[in-house]
Design a protein around this motif. Structure first.
Motif, PDB file in Angstrom:
ATOM      1  N   PRO A 116       0.569  -1.205   0.257  1.00  0.00           N
ATOM      2  CA  PRO A 116       0.202  -0.050   0.102  1.00  0.00           C
ATOM      3  C   PRO A 116       0.676   1.335   0.069  1.00  0.00           C
ATOM      4  CG  PRO A 116       0.037  -1.059   2.166  1.00  0.00           C
ATOM      5  CD  PRO A 116       0.580  -2.220   1.270  1.00  0.00           C
ATOM      6  N   LEU A 117       2.101   1.088   0.619  1.00  0.00           N
ATOM      7  CA  LEU A 117       3.024   2.528   0.643  1.00  0.00           C
ATOM      8  C   LEU A 117       3.310   2.940  -0.835  1.00  0.00           C
ATOM      9  CD1 LEU A 117       4.679   4.298   2.370  1.00  0.00           C
ATOM     10  CD2 LEU A 117       6.552   2.755   1.978  1.00  0.00           C
ATOM     11  N   VAL A 118       3.859   1.867  -1.598  1.00  0.00           N
ATOM     12  CA  VAL A 118       4.123   2.181  -2.885  1.00  0.00           C
ATOM     13  C   VAL A 118       3.025   2.629  -3.755  1.00  0.00           C
ATOM     14  CG1 VAL A 118       4.914   1.115  -5.013  1.00  0.00           C
ATOM     15  CG2 VAL A 118       6.141   0.762  -3.231  1.00  0.00           C
ATOM     16  N   GLU A 119       1.770   2.075  -3.450  1.00  0.00           N
ATOM     17  CA  GLU A 119       0.758   2.602  -4.204  1.00  0.00           C
ATOM     18  C   GLU A 119      -0.002   3.958  -3.850  1.00  0.00           C
ATOM     19  OE1 GLU A 119      -0.680  -2.208  -4.596  1.00  0.00           O
ATOM     20  OE2 GLU A 119      -1.863  -0.725  -3.253  1.00  0.00           O
ATOM     21  N   PHE A 120       0.104   4.139  -2.613  1.00  0.00           N
ATOM     22  CA  PHE A 120      -0.016   5.475  -2.192  1.00  0.00           C
ATOM     23  C   PHE A 120       0.917   6.553  -2.518  1.00  0.00           C
ATOM     24  CE2 PHE A 120       0.214   9.020   1.250  1.00  0.00           C
ATOM     25  CZ  PHE A 120      -1.228   9.286   0.969  1.00  0.00           C
ATOM     26  N   ILE A 121       2.131   6.377  -2.580  1.00  0.00           N
ATOM     27  CA  ILE A 121       3.175   7.500  -2.904  1.00  0.00           C
ATOM     28  C   ILE A 121       3.180   7.607  -4.296  1.00  0.00           C
ATOM     29  CG2 ILE A 121       4.573   7.473  -0.886  1.00  0.00           C
ATOM     30  CD1 ILE A 121       6.578   5.815  -2.322  1.00  0.00           C
ATOM     31  N   THR A 122       2.951   6.709  -5.268  1.00  0.00           N
ATOM     32  CA  THR A 122       2.823   6.601  -6.677  1.00  0.00           C
ATOM     33  C   THR A 122       1.553   7.328  -6.899  1.00  0.00           C
ATOM     34  OG1 THR A 122       4.211   4.613  -6.806  1.00  0.00           O
ATOM     35  CG2 THR A 122       3.156   5.386  -8.971  1.00  0.00           C
ATOM     36  N   GLY A 123       0.442   7.116  -6.230  1.00  0.00           N
ATOM     37  CA  GLY A 123      -0.624   7.722  -6.779  1.00  0.00           C
ATOM     38  C   GLY A 123      -0.532   9.312  -6.221  1.00  0.00           C
ATOM     39  N   SER A 124      -0.199   9.459  -5.116  1.00  0.00           N
ATOM     40  CA  SER A 124       0.412  11.013  -4.833  1.00  0.00           C
ATOM     41  C   SER A 124       0.873  11.629  -5.782  1.00  0.00           C
ATOM     42  CB  SER A 124       0.858  11.038  -3.417  1.00  0.00           C
ATOM     43  OG  SER A 124       0.016  10.304  -2.260  1.00  0.00           O
ATOM     44  N   PHE A 125       2.061  11.102  -6.118  1.00  0.00           N
ATOM     45  CA  PHE A 125       3.054  12.050  -6.956  1.00  0.00           C
ATOM     46  C   PHE A 125       2.343  12.084  -8.326  1.00  0.00           C
ATOM     47  CE2 PHE A 125       6.203  12.529 -10.259  1.00  0.00           C
ATOM     48  CZ  PHE A 125       7.283  13.545  -9.800  1.00  0.00           C
ATOM     49  N   PHE A 126       1.635  11.153  -8.842  1.00  0.00           N
ATOM     50  CA  PHE A 126       0.862  11.307 -10.111  1.00  0.00           C
ATOM     51  C   PHE A 126      -0.102  12.308 -10.022  1.00  0.00           C
ATOM     52  CE2 PHE A 126       1.471   7.302 -13.062  1.00  0.00           C
ATOM     53  CZ  PHE A 126       2.578   7.103 -12.620  1.00  0.00           C
ATOM     54  N   LEU A 127      -0.880  12.277  -8.876  1.00  0.00           N
ATOM     55  CA  LEU A 127      -1.957  13.516  -8.640  1.00  0.00           C
ATOM     56  C   LEU A 127      -1.209  14.781  -8.593  1.00  0.00           C
ATOM     57  CD1 LEU A 127      -4.522  13.456  -5.887  1.00  0.00           C
ATOM     58  CD2 LEU A 127      -2.794  15.350  -5.816  1.00  0.00           C
ATOM     59  N   LEU A 128      -0.032  14.847  -8.225  1.00  0.00           N
ATOM     60  CA  LEU A 128       0.787  16.054  -8.031  1.00  0.00           C
ATOM     61  C   LEU A 128       1.060  16.701  -9.692  1.00  0.00           C
ATOM     62  CD1 LEU A 128       2.149  18.430  -6.087  1.00  0.00           C
ATOM     63  CD2 LEU A 128       4.079  16.978  -6.496  1.00  0.00           C
ATOM     64  N   MET A 129       1.541  15.735 -10.518  1.00  0.00           N
ATOM     65  CA  MET A 129       1.759  15.833 -11.684  1.00  0.00           C
ATOM     66  C   MET A 129       0.454  16.303 -12.294  1.00  0.00           C
ATOM     67  SD  MET A 129       5.165  15.644 -12.068  1.00  0.00           S
ATOM     68  CE  MET A 129       4.909  16.466 -10.325  1.00  0.00           C
ATOM     69  N   GLY A 130      -0.527  15.732 -12.177  1.00  0.00           N
ATOM     70  CA  GLY A 130      -1.806  16.209 -12.843  1.00  0.00           C
ATOM     71  C   GLY A 130      -2.063  17.217 -12.310  1.00  0.00           C
ATOM     72  N   ALA A 131      -1.996  17.852 -11.294  1.00  0.00           N
ATOM     73  CA  ALA A 131      -2.302  19.284 -10.906  1.00  0.00           C
ATOM     74  C   ALA A 131      -1.318  20.210 -11.248  1.00  0.00           C
ATOM     75  CB  ALA A 131      -2.345  19.084  -9.032  1.00  0.00           C
ATOM     76  N   ILE A 132      -0.053  19.979 -11.550  1.00  0.00           N
ATOM     77  CA  ILE A 132       0.877  20.852 -11.968  1.00  0.00           C
ATOM     78  C   ILE A 132       0.736  21.077 -13.564  1.00  0.00           C
ATOM     79  CG2 ILE A 132       3.468  21.410 -12.463  1.00  0.00           C
ATOM     80  CD1 ILE A 132       3.932  20.125  -9.543  1.00  0.00           C
ATOM     81  N   TYR A 133       0.967  19.798 -14.447  1.00  0.00           N
ATOM     82  CA  TYR A 133       0.802  19.893 -15.899  1.00  0.00           C
ATOM     83  C   TYR A 133      -0.471  19.719 -16.355  1.00  0.00           C
ATOM     84  CZ  TYR A 133       6.011  19.650 -15.067  1.00  0.00           C
ATOM     85  OH  TYR A 133       7.194  19.937 -14.639  1.00  0.00           O
ATOM     86  N   GLY A 134      -1.347  19.167 -15.626  1.00  0.00           N
ATOM     87  CA  GLY A 134      -2.843  18.585 -16.420  1.00  0.00           C
ATOM     88  C   GLY A 134      -2.317  17.398 -17.250  1.00  0.00           C
ATOM     89  N   ALA A 135      -3.260  17.119 -18.381  1.00  0.00           N
ATOM     90  CA  ALA A 135      -3.078  16.094 -19.136  1.00  0.00           C
ATOM     91  C   ALA A 135      -2.338  16.257 -20.331  1.00  0.00           C
ATOM     92  CB  ALA A 135      -4.490  15.681 -19.710  1.00  0.00           C
ATOM     93  N   GLN A 136      -1.043  16.667 -19.734  1.00  0.00           N
ATOM     94  CA  GLN A 136      -0.028  16.929 -21.091  1.00  0.00           C
ATOM     95  C   GLN A 136       1.279  15.914 -21.029  1.00  0.00           C
ATOM     96  OE1 GLN A 136       1.185  20.991 -21.562  1.00  0.00           O
ATOM     97  NE2 GLN A 136      -0.100  21.484 -19.758  1.00  0.00           N
ATOM     98  N   ALA A 137       1.897  16.194 -21.831  1.00  0.00           N
ATOM     99  CA  ALA A 137       3.287  15.055 -22.081  1.00  0.00           C
ATOM    100  C   ALA A 137       4.071  15.204 -20.916  1.00  0.00           C
ATOM    101  CB  ALA A 137       3.913  15.242 -23.526  1.00  0.00           C
ATOM    102  N   GLN A 138       4.391  16.359 -20.449  1.00  0.00           N
ATOM    103  CA  GLN A 138       5.434  16.586 -19.137  1.00  0.00           C
ATOM    104  C   GLN A 138       4.886  15.391 -18.137  1.00  0.00           C
ATOM    105  OE1 GLN A 138       4.300  19.379 -21.171  1.00  0.00           O
ATOM    106  NE2 GLN A 138       5.666  20.957 -20.464  1.00  0.00           N
ATOM    107  N   ALA A 139       3.630  15.589 -18.034  1.00  0.00           N
ATOM    108  CA  ALA A 139       3.104  14.874 -16.591  1.00  0.00           C
ATOM    109  C   ALA A 139       3.540  13.293 -16.762  1.00  0.00           C
ATOM    110  CB  ALA A 139       1.674  15.019 -16.597  1.00  0.00           C
ATOM    111  N   ILE A 140       3.285  12.745 -18.136  1.00  0.00           N
ATOM    112  CA  ILE A 140       3.494  11.438 -18.109  1.00  0.00           C
ATOM    113  C   ILE A 140       5.230  11.353 -17.945  1.00  0.00           C
ATOM    114  CG2 ILE A 140       3.337   9.488 -19.900  1.00  0.00           C
ATOM    115  CD1 ILE A 140       0.747  10.551 -18.872  1.00  0.00           C
ATOM    116  N   TYR A 141       5.764  12.227 -18.604  1.00  0.00           N
ATOM    117  CA  TYR A 141       7.281  12.039 -18.658  1.00  0.00           C
ATOM    118  C   TYR A 141       7.899  11.831 -17.172  1.00  0.00           C
ATOM    119  CZ  TYR A 141      12.040  13.753 -19.494  1.00  0.00           C
ATOM    120  OH  TYR A 141      13.537  14.042 -19.653  1.00  0.00           O
TER     121      TYR A 141
END
Ligand SMILES: [Zn+2]
Length: 268
Positions: free
Chosen positions: A75-100
């Motif tokens: 659950p730790l890895v799932e939570f931190i990965t989800g949280s980082f992805f959330l941050l990227m979604g918030a900063i870049y939106g649905a753009q290529a940089q977020a995926i990068y």
């Protein structure tokens, strides 16, 4: 609001896959087959027991078949990965940089947890990640109208890989020269070098993703948490061997997120 939320759910699912990589890559097992099973009783894990984050809590952290505990790493890895992805979604939106940067985080996450357990960093992660970063920066250089190729992104990625690997390799070689040759300290536990090539390859990957300036910053930031944990380890476990990959990974994320502020603080 909806995009970061989608990123969190997607990140938790990716985190679930990263857990498989962390468990299987150091054992040289396929990360695709066979299906997930309990390492104690080999019981298959049904889809409804394999839902990121939720299943761990529904099962109260135990295998449904044999009742042996499931590592809290899942659950730790799932939570931190989800949280980082959330941050990227918030900063870049649905753009290529977020995926990068989500890819970058995922690679660092696997490197970190494998290094903690086995003191190795799989080449699939470090060399594979460096290659992926270079290829993505080639794609980033393609300008459609008019069709031209911008060399800047891929050159920046190449310089980054060279700077990252170069600075940690040079520091390790210098340390070895002083410690083993000039001070003539005996090597401990058969080690002839203070630095593992796994860390050099990891720094190549970090540089390939972030560019030379943030690779160099990563190198200078990593010793701070490294020294704190190293001292704790020495006091409580009487051991001087600590994996360095987690600190490089942490420093890389800090450089990526706060690098410009750190630079503005040092050079006003
Ligand atoms: Zn079991």
């Amino acid at each position: 609001m909806i995009i970061p939320l989608i990123f969190f759910v997607f990140g938790a699912i990716v985190g679930s896959f990263l857990n498989v990589c962390i468990h299987r890559m150091p054992l040289n097992q396929s990360i695709v087959f066979p299906r997930s099973h309990c390492p104690f009783c080999s019981g298959g894990i049904a889809w409804f027991d394999n839902i990121p984050l939720l299943s761990f809590f529904i099962l109260k952290g135990r295998c449904r078949h044999c009742g042996k505990p499931i590592s809290p790493r899942y659950p730790l890895v799932e939570f931190i990965t989800g949280s980082f992805f959330l941050l990227m979604g918030a900063i870049y939106g649905a753009q290529a940089q977020a995926i990068y940067y989500c890819l970058f985080f995922s690679l660092l996450c696997v490197a970190t947890f494998v290094d903690i357990q086995y003191q190795i960093i799989p080449d699939e992660i470090s060399i594979g990640g460096t290659t992926a970063a270079l290829l993505l920066n080639v794609l980033a250089g393609i300008r459609p109208q008019p069709v031209i190729f911008d060399w800047h992104p891929v050159l920046r990625s190449l310089y980054g890989a060279a700077a990252g690997a170069g600075i940690i390799y040079a520091a390790g070689a210098l340390f070895d020269l002083v410690y083993f040759r000039i001070l003539k300290k005996p090597p401990v536990e058969g080690e002839t070098s203070s630095m593992g090539m796994g860390d050099v390859k990891l720094m190549a990957m970090i540089g390939a993703f972030l560019g030379p300036d943030k690779a160099v910053m990563t190198f200078f930031l990593a010793p701070f948490p490294g020294a704190i944990v190293g001292i704790i380890n020495l006091v409580f476990k009487k051991s001087h061997v600590i994996p360095y990959g987690p600190f490089l990974s942490l420093a890389a994320i800090v450089s990526f997120l706060f690098g410009h502020r750190i630079l503005a603080f040092i050079v006003p």
